[in-house]
Design a protein around this motif. Structure first.
Motif, PDB file in Angstrom:
ATOM      1  N   PRO A 151       0.815  -1.225   0.000  1.00 44.27           N
ATOM      2  CA  PRO A 151       0.000   0.000   0.000  1.00 44.27           C
ATOM      3  C   PRO A 151       0.840   1.263   0.000  1.00 44.27           C
ATOM      4  CG  PRO A 151       0.053  -0.964   2.191  1.00 44.27           C
ATOM      5  CD  PRO A 151       0.779  -1.925   1.290  1.00 44.27           C
ATOM      6  N   ASP A 152       0.306   2.294  -0.635  1.00 43.34           N
ATOM      7  CA  ASP A 152       0.945   3.611  -0.602  1.00 43.34           C
ATOM      8  C   ASP A 152       0.608   4.352   0.677  1.00 43.34           C
ATOM      9  OD1 ASP A 152       2.133   3.818  -3.406  1.00 43.34           O
ATOM     10  OD2 ASP A 152       0.054   3.291  -3.846  1.00 43.34           O
ATOM     11  N   ALA A 153      -0.527   3.990   1.291  1.00 42.83           N
ATOM     12  CA  ALA A 153      -0.939   4.602   2.547  1.00 42.83           C
ATOM     13  C   ALA A 153      -1.688   3.564   3.385  1.00 42.83           C
ATOM     14  CB  ALA A 153      -1.823   5.825   2.299  1.00 42.83           C
ATOM     15  N   VAL A 154      -1.507   3.636   4.688  1.00 46.07           N
ATOM     16  CA  VAL A 154      -2.229   2.787   5.637  1.00 46.07           C
ATOM     17  C   VAL A 154      -2.876   3.717   6.642  1.00 46.07           C
ATOM     18  CG1 VAL A 154      -2.073   0.909   7.304  1.00 46.07           C
ATOM     19  CG2 VAL A 154      -0.522   0.952   5.332  1.00 46.07           C
ATOM     20  N   LEU A 155      -4.188   3.594   6.797  1.00 39.79           N
ATOM     21  CA  LEU A 155      -4.879   4.512   7.706  1.00 39.79           C
ATOM     22  C   LEU A 155      -6.069   3.835   8.376  1.00 39.79           C
ATOM     23  CD1 LEU A 155      -7.612   5.293   5.979  1.00 39.79           C
ATOM     24  CD2 LEU A 155      -6.117   6.923   4.873  1.00 39.79           C
ATOM     25  N   GLY A 156      -6.569   4.474   9.430  1.00 35.00           N
ATOM     26  CA  GLY A 156      -7.738   3.968  10.141  1.00 35.00           C
ATOM     27  C   GLY A 156      -7.569   4.103  11.636  1.00 35.00           C
ATOM     28  N   ASP A 157      -8.561   3.554  12.359  1.00 31.79           N
ATOM     29  CA  ASP A 157      -8.455   3.560  13.820  1.00 31.79           C
ATOM     30  C   ASP A 157      -7.882   2.236  14.338  1.00 31.79           C
ATOM     31  OD1 ASP A 157     -10.600   1.731  13.664  1.00 31.79           O
ATOM     32  OD2 ASP A 157     -12.084   3.320  13.950  1.00 31.79           O
ATOM     33  N   PHE A 158      -7.789   1.236  13.464  1.00 30.67           N
ATOM     34  CA  PHE A 158      -7.148  -0.045  13.729  1.00 30.67           C
ATOM     35  C   PHE A 158      -7.804  -0.853  14.842  1.00 30.67           C
ATOM     36  CE2 PHE A 158      -4.058   2.694  11.638  1.00 30.67           C
ATOM     37  CZ  PHE A 158      -3.853   1.933  10.500  1.00 30.67           C
ATOM     38  N   ASP A 159      -9.130  -0.669  14.984  1.00 33.89           N
ATOM     39  CA  ASP A 159      -9.874  -1.534  15.891  1.00 33.89           C
ATOM     40  C   ASP A 159     -10.116  -2.904  15.262  1.00 33.89           C
ATOM     41  OD1 ASP A 159     -11.651  -0.629  13.977  1.00 33.89           O
ATOM     42  OD2 ASP A 159     -13.293  -0.262  15.383  1.00 33.89           O
ATOM     43  N   SER A 160     -10.098  -2.983  13.941  1.00 35.94           N
ATOM     44  CA  SER A 160     -10.266  -4.266  13.256  1.00 35.94           C
ATOM     45  C   SER A 160      -8.950  -5.029  13.165  1.00 35.94           C
ATOM     46  CB  SER A 160     -10.822  -4.054  11.843  1.00 35.94           C
ATOM     47  OG  SER A 160     -12.098  -3.475  11.879  1.00 35.94           O
ATOM     48  N   LEU A 161      -7.876  -4.349  12.812  1.00 40.78           N
ATOM     49  CA  LEU A 161      -6.578  -5.001  12.645  1.00 40.78           C
ATOM     50  C   LEU A 161      -6.018  -5.478  13.981  1.00 40.78           C
ATOM     51  CD1 LEU A 161      -4.502  -5.716  10.457  1.00 40.78           C
ATOM     52  CD2 LEU A 161      -3.368  -3.538  10.934  1.00 40.78           C
ATOM     53  N   GLY A 162      -6.270  -4.696  15.031  1.00 43.19           N
ATOM     54  CA  GLY A 162      -5.831  -5.098  16.363  1.00 43.19           C
ATOM     55  C   GLY A 162      -4.455  -4.603  16.761  1.00 43.19           C
ATOM     56  N   TYR A 163      -3.757  -3.947  15.854  1.00 41.19           N
ATOM     57  CA  TYR A 163      -2.476  -3.321  16.173  1.00 41.19           C
ATOM     58  C   TYR A 163      -2.254  -2.170  15.203  1.00 41.19           C
ATOM     59  CZ  TYR A 163      -0.417  -5.635  12.070  1.00 41.19           C
ATOM     60  OH  TYR A 163      -0.139  -6.040  10.800  1.00 41.19           O
ATOM     61  N   VAL A 164      -1.334  -1.282  15.531  1.00 40.10           N
ATOM     62  CA  VAL A 164      -1.049  -0.128  14.683  1.00 40.10           C
ATOM     63  C   VAL A 164       0.223  -0.407  13.889  1.00 40.10           C
ATOM     64  CG1 VAL A 164      -0.532   2.324  14.613  1.00 40.10           C
ATOM     65  CG2 VAL A 164      -2.162   1.446  16.303  1.00 40.10           C
ATOM     66  N   PRO A 165       0.120  -0.497  12.554  1.00 38.99           N
ATOM     67  CA  PRO A 165       1.312  -0.746  11.741  1.00 38.99           C
ATOM     68  C   PRO A 165       2.268   0.451  11.765  1.00 38.99           C
ATOM     69  CG  PRO A 165      -0.721  -1.162  10.514  1.00 38.99           C
ATOM     70  CD  PRO A 165      -1.093  -0.428  11.745  1.00 38.99           C
ATOM     71  N   ARG A 166       3.525   0.174  11.559  1.00 38.26           N
ATOM     72  CA  ARG A 166       4.523   1.241  11.524  1.00 38.26           C
ATOM     73  C   ARG A 166       4.252   2.166  10.338  1.00 38.26           C
ATOM     74  NH1 ARG A 166      10.696  -0.534  11.670  1.00 38.26           N
ATOM     75  NH2 ARG A 166       9.950  -1.207  13.730  1.00 38.26           N
ATOM     76  N   GLY A 167       4.265   3.459  10.583  1.00 38.93           N
ATOM     77  CA  GLY A 167       4.072   4.453   9.535  1.00 38.93           C
ATOM     78  C   GLY A 167       2.623   4.733   9.185  1.00 38.93           C
ATOM     79  N   ALA A 168       1.690   4.138   9.918  1.00 38.38           N
ATOM     80  CA  ALA A 168       0.269   4.322   9.615  1.00 38.38           C
ATOM     81  C   ALA A 168      -0.226   5.690  10.071  1.00 38.38           C
ATOM     82  CB  ALA A 168      -0.552   3.233  10.287  1.00 38.38           C
ATOM     83  N   ASN A 169      -1.276   6.158   9.405  1.00 37.96           N
ATOM     84  CA  ASN A 169      -1.964   7.380   9.792  1.00 37.96           C
ATOM     85  C   ASN A 169      -3.108   6.976  10.704  1.00 37.96           C
ATOM     86  OD1 ASN A 169      -2.971   9.940  10.003  1.00 37.96           O
ATOM     87  ND2 ASN A 169      -3.277  10.263   7.813  1.00 37.96           N
ATOM     88  N   VAL A 170      -2.984   7.261  11.992  1.00 39.72           N
ATOM     89  CA  VAL A 170      -3.917   6.752  12.998  1.00 39.72           C
ATOM     90  C   VAL A 170      -4.976   7.797  13.328  1.00 39.72           C
ATOM     91  CG1 VAL A 170      -4.127   5.740  15.287  1.00 39.72           C
ATOM     92  CG2 VAL A 170      -2.040   5.357  13.947  1.00 39.72           C
TER      93      VAL A 170
END
Length: 202
Positions: A42-61
């Protein structure tokens, strides 16, 4: 045409076509798993990450308590970058019916901003058409349904389908356009004034 490709968290049955070098890919929260499974970076990763369960490095939280869904956040990001064609994988067959309905409204949001989006699920695709038309090539099979999205849709014409319509009005209170069929001929769905939700089998 270059497009913004958004991976959402729900299921879908494979990519419609390979991701091109000019395409912009966004992983929205749990959609990052689909990116990884498909081998797409992905060129961008974003969201609140309640589904993924963790915050990826470099994500827009973003905070969980917000007005936008993660899919809408991704759409806004793509629009801000100038994209007008959107493909949203994993946006139809999730466990949350409310998020599916929210994605239909996201299609309407795109129309009102001069863009068009397509939701991709396991068995169906969906798009919204505002004051315009969508065409399907000859040889297409399966069912297609057309619904009014919002206020009454006027001047609805269906050509090349089993049940044709000419200059009809569809309302949100009666599902006149459900369960139509492709005939193998080139088909067209058109609306003069209003917005239609068009769904068809993959």
């Amino acid at each position: 045409m270059k497009q913004c490709i958004i991976f959402c968290a729900a299921e879908f049955d494979g990519l419609l076509s390979p991701v091109g070098p000019e395409d912009y890919v966004i992983a929205a929260d749990g959609g990052l798993r689909h990116c990884e499974a498909a081998g797409v970076r992905p060129d961008a990763v974003l969201g609140d990450f309640d589904s993924l369960g963790y915050v990826p490095r470099g994500a827009n939280v973003f905070p969980v308590e917000k007005d936008d869904t993660d899919a809408m956040l991704a759409v806004r990001h793509g629009l801000a970058l100038g994209y007008r064609e959107f493909l949203l994988y994993g946006s139809l067959d999730g466990k949350r019916l409310d998020h599916t309905l929210a994605n239909y409204q996201t299609l309407c949001f795109l129309c009102r901003h001069g863009a068009r989006g397509t939701l991709v699920g396991r068995d169906f695709l969906a798009t919204a058409v505002k004051d315009g038309s969508i065409s399907f090539p000859a040889g297409k099979q399966g069912t297609v349904s057309v619904f009014c999205l919002g206020s009454d849709a006027h001047g609805v014409t269906l050509r090349g389908l089993y049940y044709p319509l000419t200059d009809a009005t569809l309302t949100a209170a009666f599902p006149l356009g459900v369960s139509n069929h492709f005939t193998g001929e080139e088909a067209k769905v058109e609306v003069r004034d209003g917005t239609l939700l068009v769904m068809w089998e993959r």
